[in-house]
Design a protein around this motif. Structure first.
Motif, PDB file in Angstrom:
ATOM      1  N   LEU A  21       0.829  -1.212   0.000  1.00  0.00           N
ATOM      2  CA  LEU A  21       0.000   0.000   0.000  1.00  0.00           C
ATOM      3  C   LEU A  21       0.862   1.260   0.000  1.00  0.00           C
ATOM      4  O   LEU A  21       0.568   2.223  -0.707  1.00  0.00           O
ATOM      5  CB  LEU A  21      -0.961  -0.001   1.189  1.00  0.00           C
ATOM      6  N   LEU A  22       1.928   1.254   0.788  1.00  0.00           N
ATOM      7  CA  LEU A  22       2.843   2.398   0.773  1.00  0.00           C
ATOM      8  C   LEU A  22       3.478   2.523  -0.608  1.00  0.00           C
ATOM      9  O   LEU A  22       3.655   3.627  -1.126  1.00  0.00           O
ATOM     10  CB  LEU A  22       3.924   2.255   1.841  1.00  0.00           C
ATOM     11  N   GLY A  23       3.775   1.384  -1.223  1.00  0.00           N
ATOM     12  CA  GLY A  23       4.348   1.400  -2.563  1.00  0.00           C
ATOM     13  C   GLY A  23       3.420   2.040  -3.581  1.00  0.00           C
ATOM     14  O   GLY A  23       3.847   2.835  -4.421  1.00  0.00           O
ATOM     15  N   GLN A  24       2.137   1.713  -3.510  1.00  0.00           N
ATOM     16  CA  GLN A  24       1.157   2.314  -4.423  1.00  0.00           C
ATOM     17  C   GLN A  24       1.040   3.814  -4.180  1.00  0.00           C
ATOM     18  O   GLN A  24       0.996   4.607  -5.128  1.00  0.00           O
ATOM     19  CB  GLN A  24      -0.204   1.644  -4.242  1.00  0.00           C
ATOM     20  N   ASP A  25       1.003   4.211  -2.922  1.00  0.00           N
ATOM     21  CA  ASP A  25       0.908   5.631  -2.585  1.00  0.00           C
ATOM     22  C   ASP A  25       2.172   6.376  -3.026  1.00  0.00           C
ATOM     23  O   ASP A  25       2.089   7.475  -3.580  1.00  0.00           O
ATOM     24  CB  ASP A  25       0.681   5.808  -1.084  1.00  0.00           C
ATOM     25  N   SER A  26       3.316   5.776  -2.802  1.00  0.00           N
ATOM     26  CA  SER A  26       4.581   6.399  -3.205  1.00  0.00           C
ATOM     27  C   SER A  26       4.655   6.559  -4.721  1.00  0.00           C
ATOM     28  O   SER A  26       5.095   7.597  -5.220  1.00  0.00           O
ATOM     29  CB  SER A  26       5.766   5.561  -2.709  1.00  0.00           C
ATOM     30  N   ALA A  27       4.223   5.538  -5.452  1.00  0.00           N
ATOM     31  CA  ALA A  27       4.225   5.619  -6.917  1.00  0.00           C
ATOM     32  C   ALA A  27       3.323   6.750  -7.389  1.00  0.00           C
ATOM     33  O   ALA A  27       3.687   7.521  -8.284  1.00  0.00           O
ATOM     34  CB  ALA A  27       3.781   4.287  -7.520  1.00  0.00           C
ATOM     35  N   ARG A  28       2.156   6.876  -6.767  1.00  0.00           N
ATOM     36  CA  ARG A  28       1.232   7.956  -7.119  1.00  0.00           C
ATOM     37  C   ARG A  28       1.854   9.318  -6.830  1.00  0.00           C
ATOM     38  O   ARG A  28       1.791  10.230  -7.658  1.00  0.00           O
ATOM     39  CB  ARG A  28      -0.085   7.800  -6.354  1.00  0.00           C
ATOM     40  N   ARG A  29       2.483   9.454  -5.681  1.00  0.00           N
ATOM     41  CA  ARG A  29       3.103  10.742  -5.325  1.00  0.00           C
ATOM     42  C   ARG A  29       4.240  11.106  -6.278  1.00  0.00           C
ATOM     43  O   ARG A  29       4.367  12.251  -6.692  1.00  0.00           O
ATOM     44  CB  ARG A  29       3.639  10.694  -3.899  1.00  0.00           C
ATOM     45  N   ILE A  30       5.049  10.127  -6.615  1.00  0.00           N
ATOM     46  CA  ILE A  30       6.157  10.406  -7.530  1.00  0.00           C
ATOM     47  C   ILE A  30       5.633  10.708  -8.925  1.00  0.00           C
ATOM     48  O   ILE A  30       6.145  11.598  -9.608  1.00  0.00           O
ATOM     49  CB  ILE A  30       7.180   9.256  -7.504  1.00  0.00           C
ATOM     50  N   ASP A  31       4.594  10.033  -9.367  1.00  0.00           N
ATOM     51  CA  ASP A  31       3.968  10.366 -10.650  1.00  0.00           C
ATOM     52  C   ASP A  31       3.446  11.804 -10.634  1.00  0.00           C
ATOM     53  O   ASP A  31       3.545  12.517 -11.635  1.00  0.00           O
ATOM     54  CB  ASP A  31       2.836   9.396 -10.988  1.00  0.00           C
ATOM     55  N   ASP A  32       2.881  12.234  -9.503  1.00  0.00           N
ATOM     56  CA  ASP A  32       2.410  13.622  -9.373  1.00  0.00           C
ATOM     57  C   ASP A  32       3.572  14.603  -9.512  1.00  0.00           C
ATOM     58  O   ASP A  32       3.450  15.633 -10.168  1.00  0.00           O
ATOM     59  CB  ASP A  32       1.708  13.847  -8.027  1.00  0.00           C
ATOM     60  N   ILE A  33       4.698  14.288  -8.894  1.00  0.00           N
ATOM     61  CA  ILE A  33       5.879  15.150  -8.985  1.00  0.00           C
ATOM     62  C   ILE A  33       6.349  15.225 -10.432  1.00  0.00           C
ATOM     63  O   ILE A  33       6.585  16.299 -10.976  1.00  0.00           O
ATOM     64  CB  ILE A  33       7.019  14.623  -8.083  1.00  0.00           C
ATOM     65  N   VAL A  34       6.467  14.073 -11.058  1.00  0.00           N
ATOM     66  CA  VAL A  34       6.976  13.990 -12.433  1.00  0.00           C
ATOM     67  C   VAL A  34       6.034  14.689 -13.400  1.00  0.00           C
ATOM     68  O   VAL A  34       6.473  15.249 -14.404  1.00  0.00           O
ATOM     69  CB  VAL A  34       7.204  12.511 -12.820  1.00  0.00           C
ATOM     70  N   GLY A  35       4.748  14.707 -13.086  1.00  0.00           N
ATOM     71  CA  GLY A  35       3.774  15.367 -13.942  1.00  0.00           C
ATOM     72  C   GLY A  35       4.025  16.852 -14.110  1.00  0.00           C
ATOM     73  O   GLY A  35       3.538  17.473 -15.048  1.00  0.00           O
ATOM     74  N   HIS A  36       4.817  17.434 -13.205  1.00  0.00           N
ATOM     75  CA  HIS A  36       5.134  18.866 -13.259  1.00  0.00           C
ATOM     76  C   HIS A  36       6.539  19.142 -13.787  1.00  0.00           C
ATOM     77  O   HIS A  36       7.013  20.274 -13.725  1.00  0.00           O
ATOM     78  CB  HIS A  36       4.994  19.484 -11.864  1.00  0.00           C
ATOM     79  N   ILE A  37       7.201  18.107 -14.286  1.00  0.00           N
ATOM     80  CA  ILE A  37       8.573  18.265 -14.774  1.00  0.00           C
ATOM     81  C   ILE A  37       8.602  18.021 -16.279  1.00  0.00           C
ATOM     82  O   ILE A  37       8.193  16.961 -16.757  1.00  0.00           O
ATOM     83  CB  ILE A  37       9.533  17.276 -14.077  1.00  0.00           C
ATOM     84  N   GLU A  38       9.093  19.016 -17.002  1.00  0.00           N
ATOM     85  CA  GLU A  38       9.242  18.855 -18.444  1.00  0.00           C
ATOM     86  C   GLU A  38      10.423  17.926 -18.703  1.00  0.00           C
ATOM     87  O   GLU A  38      11.474  18.031 -18.062  1.00  0.00           O
ATOM     88  CB  GLU A  38       9.494  20.218 -19.089  1.00  0.00           C
TER      89      GLU A  38
END
Length: 194
Positions: free
Chosen positions: A103-120
């Motif tokens: 569950l932490l892995g899924q949450d961490s993946a989501r958070r990192i995807d959110d971060i990456v979504g703002h990086i060109e």
């Protein structure tokens, strides 16, 4: 549970502040809590601000090749790990973020995807639980998970399969973050370090 205990046993009656502290400890991600008819707002903001203040000096340690953080549950290790991943991604580094708990892995993946979504032109990044990550990294070459996979399959067979895979298909990352490392098997840590 707390309200039920309060009604059931007079000796277990907790004050509003005690209930609020308990709820903040159990669920710091809740932004608003109702306790005895009163709303307690801004819990997440306060936790983030306090964590930033207390853990700020640690975050600057990323100039070192290897850093170990130890502490009890709820002391901010995952918070620091996420901040570390964010800084590395913003610097253009490829990042592997791996933890033990699914569950932490899924949450961490989501958070990192959110971060990456703002990086060109975002760098390579993989995040999740150890098993999810190695299955993802093997892609189409990943073994099929047996329907009733035993503990030995998860602890030894799958990691050994991945270890053989990376010998023929080297995988590298600029930054590797291991969260919940205390729960990792020595075999798993050896695979990640190599």
């Amino acid at each position: 549970v707390v309200e039920h205990a309060n009604r059931r046993e007079a000796s277990l009656v907790l004050s509003t502040e005690e209930i609020a502290r308990l709820l903040r400890a159990l669920r710091p991600d809740i932004t608003e809590v109702e306790v005895n008819g009163q709303r307690i707002k801004g819990i997440t903001t306060r936790v983030m601000e306090t964590s930033s203040d207390r853990l700020g000096p640690v975050i600057g340690l990323d100039e070192n090749k290897r850093v170990y953080l130890r502490g009890g549950a709820g002391t901010g290790k995952t918070f620091v790990a996420m901040r570390w991943a964010r800084r590395a991604l913003l610097r253009g580094e490829s990042v592997l973020y791996v933890c033990y708990n699914a569950l932490l892995g899924q949450d961490s993946a989501r958070r990192i995807d959110d971060i990456v979504g703002h990086i060109e032109n975002a760098p390579q990044h993989v995040a999740g639980s150890f098993h999810a990550v190695i299955l993802s990294l093997m892609g189409g070459d990943a073994p099929v998970v047996p329907q009733n996979a035993e503990q030995d399959w998860w602890y030894t067979t799958l990691p050994e399969t991945f270890k053989s895979y990376v010998q023929d298909h080297p995988i590298t990352f600029d930054t590797i973050i291991i969260d919940e490392g205390q729960d990792f098997r020595p075999l798993w840590l050896g695979i990640i370090e190599n």
